[in-house]
Design a protein around this motif. Sequence first.
Motif, short mmCIF file in Angstrom:
data_model
loop_
_atom_site.label_atom_id
_atom_site.label_comp_id
_atom_site.label_asym_id
_atom_site.label_seq_id
_atom_site.Cartn_x
_atom_site.Cartn_y
_atom_site.Cartn_z
N LYS A 156 0.84 -1.21 0.00
CA LYS A 156 0.00 0.00 0.00
C LYS A 156 0.87 1.25 0.00
O LYS A 156 1.79 1.38 0.83
N GLY B 160 -6.43 7.60 -0.49
CA GLY B 160 -7.16 8.70 -1.11
C GLY B 160 -6.47 10.05 -1.05
O GLY B 160 -6.60 10.86 -1.98
N HIS C 244 -10.42 11.94 0.07
CA HIS C 244 -10.91 12.33 1.40
C HIS C 244 -11.70 13.64 1.44
O HIS C 244 -12.77 13.70 2.05
N GLY D 95 -8.24 1.92 1.58
CA GLY D 95 -7.17 1.12 1.00
C GLY D 95 -6.65 0.12 2.02
O GLY D 95 -6.25 -0.99 1.66
N THR E 127 -11.27 7.72 7.22
CA THR E 127 -11.21 6.29 7.54
C THR E 127 -10.33 5.94 8.73
O THR E 127 -10.00 4.78 8.94
O1 IP8 Z 1 -6.96 6.74 2.14
C1 IP8 Z 1 -9.97 6.18 1.29
O2 IP8 Z 1 -8.85 5.34 1.22
P1 IP8 Z 1 -7.70 5.46 2.35
C2 IP8 Z 1 -10.45 6.54 -0.11
O3 IP8 Z 1 -6.84 4.25 2.13
C3 IP8 Z 1 -11.50 7.60 -0.15
O4 IP8 Z 1 -8.38 5.41 3.69
C4 IP8 Z 1 -12.38 7.59 -1.30
C5 IP8 Z 1 -11.66 8.53 0.74
#
Ligand code: IP8
Length: 246
Positions: free
Chosen positions: A6, A47, A52, A150, A204
Amino acid sequence: MTTVLKLGGSVVTEKDEPETVDRATLADAADAVADADADELVVIHGGGSFGHPHAAAHGVTDTNGTHDAAGVREIHDAMGALNDAVVEALQDRGVPALPVRPLSVAYRDSDGRTAFPGEPVATMLDEGFVPVTHGDVVVQADKGATILSGDEIVTLLAERLGADRVGVCSTVPGVLDGGEVIDRITDFETVASALGESEATDVTGGMAAKIRALLELETPASVFGPADLRTFLSGGRPGTLVHRER
Ligand code: IP8
């Protein structure tokens, strides 16, 4: 050897500048991936300043849904633009990267359990491609659409593919406690106080949510910074190793 990597949203984007790719860091990361020539590699990106802010503007989180199709499209399109930049940076360096867009393949049931089919990704790997997927907005029964991070995709795909190695490249050189990188995390409770919340808009949950999810994995996961990406890709275990003792 299957590796799930990631690239954090704050690594590949300027987190405080709306929809801005961090070109220099993305180029370095893409160079590292190209030079590593890993045998089976899945790349997942977050994101950052693409997904975000749009998610926050529409009040959508991993638990708060929306039925506003235009809003869902806005979040998904922003993530598509970032995904395109990542895939392009990799292809430019000869990496056979292909996009995998979660909104089209993943979904959640009304209890929030996520189904992310592994077959398309596994077939891409068998055919020598490097699937590049990302946190996204996905449909959820009874809620419309919610955010799939992610980090959750990391755990879903690592399990589904039986990954041998899992790496999470974040902006920090590992999980920090008072400025020091924690060597190894085997349970959440002993590090809970050290795990702060993410400062920029992150719907998230930041590092704490990341660690909780990684502790559920059979495969040990490394959390490290961009400077250690090459070390990880060449088989090393930089940063913090996250693995629950079983
Ligand atoms: O940055 C979130 O993915 P993260 C993606 O891996 C969106 O938490 C669409 C906010």
